[in-house]
Design a protein around this motif. Sequence first.
Motif, PDB file in Angstrom:
ATOM      1  N   PRO A 168     -25.251  24.688  17.790  1.00 48.25           N
ATOM      2  CA  PRO A 168     -23.724  25.049  18.098  1.00 48.25           C
ATOM      3  C   PRO A 168     -22.637  23.660  17.333  1.00 48.25           C
ATOM      4  CG  PRO A 168     -25.241  22.898  19.463  1.00 48.25           C
ATOM      5  CD  PRO A 168     -26.482  23.631  18.380  1.00 48.25           C
ATOM      6  N   GLU A 169     -23.501  23.316  16.407  1.00 43.95           N
ATOM      7  CA  GLU A 169     -22.555  22.654  14.854  1.00 43.95           C
ATOM      8  C   GLU A 169     -22.110  23.617  14.176  1.00 43.95           C
ATOM      9  OE1 GLU A 169     -27.121  22.541  14.038  1.00 43.95           O
ATOM     10  OE2 GLU A 169     -26.103  22.085  15.588  1.00 43.95           O
ATOM     11  N   LEU A 170     -22.982  25.394  14.210  1.00 45.25           N
ATOM     12  CA  LEU A 170     -22.622  26.333  13.170  1.00 45.25           C
ATOM     13  C   LEU A 170     -21.290  27.210  14.268  1.00 45.25           C
ATOM     14  CD1 LEU A 170     -26.032  26.631  11.213  1.00 45.25           C
ATOM     15  CD2 LEU A 170     -24.026  25.551  10.475  1.00 45.25           C
ATOM     16  N   ARG A 171     -20.753  26.995  14.982  1.00 46.36           N
ATOM     17  CA  ARG A 171     -19.780  27.339  15.562  1.00 46.36           C
ATOM     18  C   ARG A 171     -19.279  28.420  15.066  1.00 46.36           C
ATOM     19  NH1 ARG A 171     -18.312  29.067  20.760  1.00 46.36           N
ATOM     20  NH2 ARG A 171     -19.942  27.421  21.453  1.00 46.36           N
ATOM     21  N   SER A 172     -18.546  28.043  14.244  1.00 48.34           N
ATOM     22  CA  SER A 172     -17.291  28.890  13.580  1.00 48.34           C
ATOM     23  C   SER A 172     -17.509  29.944  12.030  1.00 48.34           C
ATOM     24  CB  SER A 172     -16.465  28.080  12.754  1.00 48.34           C
ATOM     25  OG  SER A 172     -17.555  27.283  11.998  1.00 48.34           O
ATOM     26  N   GLU A 173     -18.892  29.664  11.670  1.00 45.66           N
ATOM     27  CA  GLU A 173     -19.606  30.517  10.650  1.00 45.66           C
ATOM     28  C   GLU A 173     -20.690  31.490  11.952  1.00 45.66           C
ATOM     29  OE1 GLU A 173     -19.940  27.374  11.357  1.00 45.66           O
ATOM     30  OE2 GLU A 173     -19.566  27.061   9.123  1.00 45.66           O
ATOM     31  N   VAL A 174     -21.052  31.005  12.432  1.00 45.60           N
ATOM     32  CA  VAL A 174     -21.697  31.921  13.994  1.00 45.60           C
ATOM     33  C   VAL A 174     -20.474  32.849  14.337  1.00 45.60           C
ATOM     34  CG1 VAL A 174     -23.345  32.420  15.855  1.00 45.60           C
ATOM     35  CG2 VAL A 174     -23.821  30.854  13.992  1.00 45.60           C
ATOM     36  N   MET A 175     -19.431  32.433  14.916  1.00 44.74           N
ATOM     37  CA  MET A 175     -18.641  33.476  15.434  1.00 44.74           C
ATOM     38  C   MET A 175     -18.207  34.099  14.073  1.00 44.74           C
ATOM     39  SD  MET A 175     -19.078  32.860  18.240  1.00 44.74           S
ATOM     40  CE  MET A 175     -17.607  33.836  18.832  1.00 44.74           C
ATOM     41  N   ALA A 176     -17.889  34.126  13.207  1.00 47.90           N
ATOM     42  CA  ALA A 176     -17.228  34.469  11.587  1.00 47.90           C
ATOM     43  C   ALA A 176     -18.438  35.446  11.771  1.00 47.90           C
ATOM     44  CB  ALA A 176     -17.469  33.437  10.781  1.00 47.90           C
ATOM     45  N   PHE A 177     -19.802  35.431  11.669  1.00 49.28           N
ATOM     46  CA  PHE A 177     -20.654  36.708  11.566  1.00 49.28           C
ATOM     47  C   PHE A 177     -20.715  37.790  12.309  1.00 49.28           C
ATOM     48  CE2 PHE A 177     -25.325  38.183  11.923  1.00 49.28           C
ATOM     49  CZ  PHE A 177     -25.645  38.779  10.982  1.00 49.28           C
ATOM     50  N   ARG A 178     -20.707  36.905  13.971  1.00 52.53           N
ATOM     51  CA  ARG A 178     -20.055  38.135  14.742  1.00 52.53           C
ATOM     52  C   ARG A 178     -19.185  39.093  14.713  1.00 52.53           C
ATOM     53  NH1 ARG A 178     -17.709  38.124  19.325  1.00 52.53           N
ATOM     54  NH2 ARG A 178     -19.152  39.517  21.643  1.00 52.53           N
ATOM     55  N   ASP A 179     -17.785  38.346  14.419  1.00 53.41           N
ATOM     56  CA  ASP A 179     -17.330  39.040  14.647  1.00 53.41           C
ATOM     57  C   ASP A 179     -17.218  40.249  12.920  1.00 53.41           C
ATOM     58  OD1 ASP A 179     -15.872  37.856  16.195  1.00 53.41           O
ATOM     59  OD2 ASP A 179     -14.841  36.842  14.552  1.00 53.41           O
ATOM     60  N   TYR A 180     -17.826  40.091  11.984  1.00 53.90           N
ATOM     61  CA  TYR A 180     -18.218  41.261  11.074  1.00 53.90           C
ATOM     62  C   TYR A 180     -18.696  41.703  11.544  1.00 53.90           C
ATOM     63  CZ  TYR A 180     -20.480  42.954   6.733  1.00 53.90           C
ATOM     64  OH  TYR A 180     -20.852  43.591   5.490  1.00 53.90           O
ATOM     65  N   LEU A 181     -19.813  41.726  12.069  1.00 53.29           N
ATOM     66  CA  LEU A 181     -20.466  42.525  13.467  1.00 53.29           C
ATOM     67  C   LEU A 181     -20.121  43.936  13.349  1.00 53.29           C
ATOM     68  CD1 LEU A 181     -24.201  40.961  14.240  1.00 53.29           C
ATOM     69  CD2 LEU A 181     -23.411  41.662  11.530  1.00 53.29           C
ATOM     70  N   LEU A 182     -19.082  43.231  14.410  1.00 53.53           N
ATOM     71  CA  LEU A 182     -18.458  43.867  15.433  1.00 53.53           C
ATOM     72  C   LEU A 182     -17.245  44.491  14.441  1.00 53.53           C
ATOM     73  CD1 LEU A 182     -17.302  41.908  18.386  1.00 53.53           C
ATOM     74  CD2 LEU A 182     -18.680  43.252  18.211  1.00 53.53           C
ATOM     75  N   SER A 183     -17.017  43.919  13.368  1.00 57.49           N
ATOM     76  CA  SER A 183     -16.076  44.462  13.299  1.00 57.49           C
ATOM     77  C   SER A 183     -16.400  45.465  11.777  1.00 57.49           C
ATOM     78  CB  SER A 183     -14.718  43.532  11.941  1.00 57.49           C
ATOM     79  OG  SER A 183     -14.850  42.813  11.262  1.00 57.49           O
ATOM     80  N   SER A 184     -17.734  45.642  10.718  1.00 57.81           N
ATOM     81  CA  SER A 184     -17.821  46.244   9.984  1.00 57.81           C
ATOM     82  C   SER A 184     -17.401  47.355   9.473  1.00 57.81           C
ATOM     83  CB  SER A 184     -19.172  45.493  10.103  1.00 57.81           C
ATOM     84  OG  SER A 184     -20.050  46.109   8.610  1.00 57.81           O
ATOM     85  N   THR A 185     -17.747  48.015   8.453  1.00 57.25           N
ATOM     86  CA  THR A 185     -17.559  49.292   8.569  1.00 57.25           C
ATOM     87  C   THR A 185     -18.760  50.564   8.590  1.00 57.25           C
ATOM     88  OG1 THR A 185     -17.315  49.735   5.990  1.00 57.25           O
ATOM     89  CG2 THR A 185     -15.314  49.360   7.324  1.00 57.25           C
ATOM     90  N   VAL A 186     -20.352  48.935   8.513  1.00 56.54           N
ATOM     91  CA  VAL A 186     -21.391  49.493   7.576  1.00 56.54           C
ATOM     92  C   VAL A 186     -22.020  50.162   9.350  1.00 56.54           C
ATOM     93  CG1 VAL A 186     -23.672  49.177   7.166  1.00 56.54           C
ATOM     94  CG2 VAL A 186     -21.481  47.368   6.589  1.00 56.54           C
ATOM     95  N   SER A 187     -22.627  51.100   9.200  1.00 54.97           N
ATOM     96  CA  SER A 187     -22.614  52.377  10.343  1.00 54.97           C
ATOM     97  C   SER A 187     -22.102  52.869  10.925  1.00 54.97           C
ATOM     98  CB  SER A 187     -24.280  51.962  10.205  1.00 54.97           C
ATOM     99  OG  SER A 187     -25.067  51.079   9.753  1.00 54.97           O
ATOM    100  N   ASP A 188     -20.274  52.422  11.000  1.00 47.49           N
ATOM    101  CA  ASP A 188     -20.039  52.825  12.052  1.00 47.49           C
ATOM    102  C   ASP A 188     -19.721  54.099  12.195  1.00 47.49           C
ATOM    103  OD1 ASP A 188     -19.460  50.381  12.944  1.00 47.49           O
ATOM    104  OD2 ASP A 188     -17.460  50.506  11.601  1.00 47.49           O
ATOM    105  N   THR A 189     -19.929  55.113  11.152  1.00 48.29           N
ATOM    106  CA  THR A 189     -20.450  56.627  11.412  1.00 48.29           C
ATOM    107  C   THR A 189     -20.802  57.593  12.464  1.00 48.29           C
ATOM    108  OG1 THR A 189     -19.440  57.116   9.886  1.00 48.29           O
ATOM    109  CG2 THR A 189     -20.511  59.118  10.825  1.00 48.29           C
ATOM    110  N   LEU A 190     -20.718  57.290  13.569  1.00 46.15           N
ATOM    111  CA  LEU A 190     -22.080  57.787  14.919  1.00 46.15           C
ATOM    112  C   LEU A 190     -21.963  58.821  14.628  1.00 46.15           C
ATOM    113  CD1 LEU A 190     -20.249  55.503  17.835  1.00 46.15           C
ATOM    114  CD2 LEU A 190     -21.939  55.128  16.072  1.00 46.15           C
ATOM    115  N   ASP A 191     -22.904  59.486  14.921  1.00 41.26           N
ATOM    116  CA  ASP A 191     -23.658  60.862  15.432  1.00 41.26           C
ATOM    117  C   ASP A 191     -23.077  61.277  16.444  1.00 41.26           C
ATOM    118  OD1 ASP A 191     -24.826  60.750  12.538  1.00 41.26           O
ATOM    119  OD2 ASP A 191     -26.841  59.308  13.783  1.00 41.26           O
ATOM    120  N   VAL A 192     -23.694  62.729  16.405  1.00 48.15           N
ATOM    121  CA  VAL A 192     -22.646  63.403  18.061  1.00 48.15           C
ATOM    122  C   VAL A 192     -24.008  63.117  18.528  1.00 48.15           C
ATOM    123  CG1 VAL A 192     -23.071  65.594  19.316  1.00 48.15           C
ATOM    124  CG2 VAL A 192     -21.879  65.661  16.598  1.00 48.15           C
ATOM    125  N   TRP A 193     -24.766  62.535  18.598  1.00 49.17           N
ATOM    126  CA  TRP A 193     -25.884  62.546  19.401  1.00 49.17           C
ATOM    127  C   TRP A 193     -25.786  61.319  20.886  1.00 49.17           C
ATOM    128  CZ3 TRP A 193     -27.916  63.919  15.465  1.00 49.17           C
ATOM    129  CH2 TRP A 193     -28.546  62.786  13.925  1.00 49.17           C
TER     130      TRP A 193
END
Length: 659
Positions: free
Chosen positions: A311-336
């Motif tokens: 719980p003491e790393l809440r800000s860092e964990v949430m920043a990492f989560r937001d990075y995963l949600l907004s990251s452009t890595v693997s954001d290109t989806l295939d048709v299937w």
Amino acid sequence: MGTNLRSVIYVFLLLFVVVFTVNAQNRRPKNVQVAVKAKWQGTPLLLEAGELISKESKQLFWEFNEAWLGSDGDSDCKSARDCLLKISTQASALLAKPVASLFQFSLTLRSASPRVVLYRQLADESLSSFPHGDDPSASHCCWVDTGSSLFYDVADLLPWLASPPTCISLDASAGGDAAQGPELFDFDHVHFDSKAGTPVAVLYGAVGTGCFREFHLSLAQAAKEGKVTYVVRPVLPSGCESKTRSCGAIGARDNVSLAGYGVELALKNMEYKAMDDSAIKKGITLEDPRTEDLSQDVRGFIFSKILDRKPELRSEVMAFRDYLLSSTVSDTLDVWELKDLGHQTAQRIVHASDPLQSMQEINQNFPSVVSSLSRMKLNESIKEEILSNQRMVPPGKALLALNGALLNIEDMDLYMLMDLAHQELSLANQFSKLKIPDGAIRKLLLTTPLPEPDSYRVDFRSEHVNYLNNLEEDDMYKRWRSNLNEILMPAFPGQLRYIRKNLFHAVYVIDPATVCGLESIDTLRSLYENQVPVRFGVILYSTQLIKNIEDNGGQIQSYDAETNAQVKEDISTMIIRLFLYIKEHHGIQTAFQFLGNVNRLRTESADSSEEDIEQQHVDGAFVETILPKVKSPPQEILLKLQHIVRVHIQRIALLYNFI
């Protein structure tokens, strides 16, 4: 030196306060708040609560008023919210638990405000009908309208209650100089101790004012003594807000805010800005962790468990989560990966702890969460249910059902939906009073309701139903086919199938001594003669006999010489006895012919009014019906039957009295 330093400190504090106040005023919220206001002035929530309770029972309205008058619990209410909770608590104590859960929501919707406005209009008409009052310019918070005068003080009302008018006539066609009382409506609150035929006294006032309490006590006592018909029309006149208790005027000062109406604001910002939001600042999260559902999988991580462990790393964990949600890595989806994206989105919403909040976040941030949605493992049961719903609902359409009953979304609004939910909860509460299990109650609520809510059913197998025909046994239907597959054959719209089966029954419950009842017999016989494929039957009853039983507390009176005269006047009972005699000795066709003859003789009689059925019509119809079928004179049979009727009723009376 000390004085100058103190002056400098005061000036600095003054400048700080001024600058802080200016900055606070400049920081205005950027959101747009829209409220739809009604045209009428606000109405007190306390009066609206009484109207909502009266929908359950007229008795509960008076119990709510008595409970509020007898308590001083609103003295500790410091805000409108405290008063709302106090009113809801007081009302919920009188309501059943299922209905009480809906009461506070209905109260906050202000659904009963139009009813209180109606009482306000009636109050204005009451004051305008007496323009030459004692002090028309004075502001009165309570008054009593008797139709002939207004009373603004209890001291002036008491002499009128001591000797009220003996006769009040509301019929404009009635003769004489009788005083005309106020007109009453179905929505009026009539005191339960009031007796019909007594003078009407209408009290205009609001619960919580001192004058209402004084008038109420005097009028309630007069109603118990049978002197007046006590009626309350709750209204808080303008200028009386300060004369009521703390919660009595809540909601009356501002216009009513209307809920359940959508408002569309078409706003467009013509100023275009180029911003680079790819860089995520450390310690700043894109979403509020207090409202976001952290139990969902985000690229293999379940952040609710991570935060529980660190719980003491809440800000860092949430920043990492937001990075995963907004990251452009693997954001290109295939048709299937887009194949089941809609089903995966519905699955996440359904499994969320707060589905509505999850739906809002997905709609507003769909590009940032689409990658995690596509990697979610799809539950086949949810997919099958969605496909089943799509087969039932056409594309682009919406379906709304309440306990299995489909509702028209185009004509539905929030208030109609609340009324339907209230009806379902009231019905469930009635079932629960019968000790029916909850599972059975749910099944009963899911059943298809009758097309007419006021209709009732009669068991056609009852021996008390006198059937005119039998499609399966009568000779007139022997040429009809008896195969039920005939129902599947094409026919004109609305036409009944001519099948030799008793599929349809029409049972008439009538009083044979009424014009309506005899005309129904003629209609029934006409349909029968035209071979309508319906089995017709009647249940005969005597209105006067039922009234006598109700007046006697549910028991049949013992018949002495005086009551024997009353039996002779009960034409309905005599017609029923003659009908049963003819049915037993000469058949059901002859018995219905006897009823038709009674109506024919009534219409042919020149000295009889349209609504009267006299004894001579019954005697003549009986003689005319059985004359061709008997050897002895019908008059002797009629006299014997009248004697048997009196003896039979006397035996029934003795039996009931013995029981």
